[in-house]
Write a protein that holds these residues in place. Sequence first.
Motif, PDB file in Angstrom:
ATOM      1  N   ILE A 154     -50.213 -27.990   4.975  1.00 41.60           N
ATOM      2  CA  ILE A 154     -50.250 -28.507   6.406  1.00 41.60           C
ATOM      3  C   ILE A 154     -51.060 -27.623   7.289  1.00 41.60           C
ATOM      4  N   ALA A 155     -51.415 -26.353   6.736  1.00 37.87           N
ATOM      5  CA  ALA A 155     -52.273 -25.502   7.406  1.00 37.87           C
ATOM      6  C   ALA A 155     -52.794 -24.154   6.958  1.00 37.87           C
ATOM      7  N   THR A 156     -53.637 -23.931   7.321  1.00 40.29           N
ATOM      8  CA  THR A 156     -54.111 -22.333   7.028  1.00 40.29           C
ATOM      9  C   THR A 156     -54.467 -21.441   8.165  1.00 40.29           C
ATOM     10  N   VAL A 157     -54.070 -20.406   8.023  1.00 39.43           N
ATOM     11  CA  VAL A 157     -54.380 -19.354   9.189  1.00 39.43           C
ATOM     12  C   VAL A 157     -54.798 -18.168   8.497  1.00 39.43           C
ATOM     13  N   SER A 158     -55.539 -17.234   9.403  1.00 42.66           N
ATOM     14  CA  SER A 158     -56.010 -15.866   9.081  1.00 42.66           C
ATOM     15  C   SER A 158     -55.306 -14.918   9.977  1.00 42.66           C
ATOM     16  N   ILE A 159     -54.896 -13.870   9.066  1.00 40.72           N
ATOM     17  CA  ILE A 159     -54.186 -12.592   9.778  1.00 40.72           C
ATOM     18  C   ILE A 159     -54.733 -11.237   9.298  1.00 40.72           C
ATOM     19  N   PRO A 160     -55.406 -10.582   9.896  1.00 34.02           N
ATOM     20  CA  PRO A 160     -55.731  -9.177   9.610  1.00 34.02           C
ATOM     21  C   PRO A 160     -54.614  -8.343   9.210  1.00 34.02           C
ATOM     22  N   VAL A 161     -54.837  -7.559   8.280  1.00 26.93           N
ATOM     23  CA  VAL A 161     -53.878  -6.546   8.028  1.00 26.93           C
ATOM     24  C   VAL A 161     -54.045  -5.366   9.219  1.00 26.93           C
ATOM     25  N   ARG A 162     -53.038  -5.026   9.918  1.00 27.36           N
ATOM     26  CA  ARG A 162     -53.141  -4.012  11.104  1.00 27.36           C
ATOM     27  C   ARG A 162     -52.731  -2.680  10.241  1.00 27.36           C
ATOM     28  N   ILE A 163     -53.201  -1.338  10.922  1.00 27.48           N
ATOM     29  CA  ILE A 163     -52.746  -0.301  10.320  1.00 27.48           C
ATOM     30  C   ILE A 163     -51.293   0.045  10.393  1.00 27.48           C
ATOM     31  N   TYR A 164     -50.380  -0.508  11.208  1.00 26.66           N
ATOM     32  CA  TYR A 164     -49.005  -0.386  11.164  1.00 26.66           C
ATOM     33  C   TYR A 164     -48.446  -1.124  10.066  1.00 26.66           C
ATOM     34  N   ASP A 165     -49.270  -2.132   9.257  1.00 29.37           N
ATOM     35  CA  ASP A 165     -48.521  -2.839   8.335  1.00 29.37           C
ATOM     36  C   ASP A 165     -48.646  -1.963   7.056  1.00 29.37           C
ATOM     37  N   ILE A 166     -49.355  -0.785   7.099  1.00 28.77           N
ATOM     38  CA  ILE A 166     -49.465   0.090   5.798  1.00 28.77           C
ATOM     39  C   ILE A 166     -48.034   0.999   5.635  1.00 28.77           C
ATOM     40  N   ILE A 177     -53.586 -17.528   4.878  1.00 29.37           N
ATOM     41  CA  ILE A 177     -52.185 -18.026   4.462  1.00 29.37           C
ATOM     42  C   ILE A 177     -52.315 -19.602   4.533  1.00 29.37           C
ATOM     43  N   GLU A 178     -52.206 -20.299   3.347  1.00 29.21           N
ATOM     44  CA  GLU A 178     -52.038 -21.399   3.439  1.00 29.21           C
ATOM     45  C   GLU A 178     -50.486 -22.061   3.424  1.00 29.21           C
ATOM     46  N   ILE A 179     -50.075 -22.859   4.434  1.00 36.08           N
ATOM     47  CA  ILE A 179     -48.925 -23.168   4.526  1.00 36.08           C
ATOM     48  C   ILE A 179     -48.632 -24.554   3.870  1.00 36.08           C
ATOM     49  N   SER A 180     -47.568 -24.818   3.376  1.00 36.06           N
ATOM     50  CA  SER A 180     -47.221 -26.286   2.701  1.00 36.06           C
ATOM     51  C   SER A 180     -45.924 -26.523   2.991  1.00 36.06           C
ATOM     52  N   SER A 181     -45.570 -27.790   3.181  1.00 36.87           N
ATOM     53  CA  SER A 181     -44.159 -28.028   3.532  1.00 36.87           C
ATOM     54  C   SER A 181     -43.678 -28.491   2.097  1.00 36.87           C
ATOM     55  N   GLY A 182     -42.341 -28.044   2.110  1.00 34.21           N
ATOM     56  CA  GLY A 182     -41.484 -28.597   0.894  1.00 34.21           C
ATOM     57  C   GLY A 182     -40.519 -29.728   1.218  1.00 34.21           C
ATOM     58  N   GLU A 183     -39.102 -29.317   0.949  1.00 35.63           N
ATOM     59  CA  GLU A 183     -37.937 -30.397   0.901  1.00 35.63           C
ATOM     60  C   GLU A 183     -37.900 -30.465   2.438  1.00 35.63           C
ATOM     61  N   LEU A 224     -40.871 -24.358   4.205  1.00 34.84           N
ATOM     62  CA  LEU A 224     -42.350 -23.878   4.322  1.00 34.84           C
ATOM     63  C   LEU A 224     -42.592 -22.938   3.075  1.00 34.84           C
ATOM     64  N   PHE A 225     -43.662 -23.296   2.647  1.00 30.48           N
ATOM     65  CA  PHE A 225     -44.365 -22.217   1.599  1.00 30.48           C
ATOM     66  C   PHE A 225     -45.381 -21.642   2.068  1.00 30.48           C
ATOM     67  N   TYR A 226     -45.748 -20.610   1.556  1.00 32.87           N
ATOM     68  CA  TYR A 226     -47.015 -19.792   1.946  1.00 32.87           C
ATOM     69  C   TYR A 226     -47.706 -19.096   0.694  1.00 32.87           C
ATOM     70  N   ARG A 227     -48.996 -19.346   0.515  1.00 34.41           N
ATOM     71  CA  ARG A 227     -49.780 -18.948  -0.619  1.00 34.41           C
ATOM     72  C   ARG A 227     -50.778 -18.076   0.328  1.00 34.41           C
ATOM     73  N   ILE A 228     -50.599 -16.539   0.086  1.00 35.54           N
ATOM     74  CA  ILE A 228     -51.491 -15.667   0.876  1.00 35.54           C
ATOM     75  C   ILE A 228     -52.533 -14.992  -0.191  1.00 35.54           C
ATOM     76  N   THR A 229     -53.626 -15.021   0.276  1.00 37.92           N
ATOM     77  CA  THR A 229     -54.756 -14.285  -0.639  1.00 37.92           C
ATOM     78  C   THR A 229     -55.588 -13.692   0.293  1.00 37.92           C
ATOM     79  N   THR A 230     -56.602 -12.806  -0.159  1.00 36.51           N
ATOM     80  CA  THR A 230     -57.519 -12.197   0.581  1.00 36.51           C
ATOM     81  C   THR A 230     -58.748 -12.259  -0.311  1.00 36.51           C
TER      82      THR A 230
END
Length: 148
Positions: A13-25, A84-90, A98-104
Amino acid sequence: MARIKIVIPEKKIATVSIPVRIYDINYGNHVGNDSFVSIIHEARIQWLKQYNFSELNINGAAVIMRGLSVEFKSEAFYGDVLSIEISSGEISALSFELFYRITTTRNDKSILIAHAKTDMACFDYTKKKVMPVPIVLNEILGNNTDFN
């Protein structure tokens, strides 16, 4: 011990992009598991914003997370941009998955970082109880069932 296995539905249902931030490390020099919760949350916010909604107001309903599962596949690092690809389930009368496939992409190669799943419920904060999924959200999720 059995590992979590998340199968991503085809109903994207959607694809969004999110950069990894330094405080994520974290101390392992990769994205920490706690940051994945924030990244998934941000992805959900961006998806809703595409429809001019927020987690507090989708035609009068809020959404709350009832559960979260993450299946880690590879490390993510500072400087990665996560797709991040978002898909809907049940979908039920009161809740949905909601399901999320996260790639880089690194060195022109797509790398699967994680699969995740959130169990969401619609909620009325004034009454402090769950409420039906709004029709417009059912349509966005690709549901053709009328629960009313």
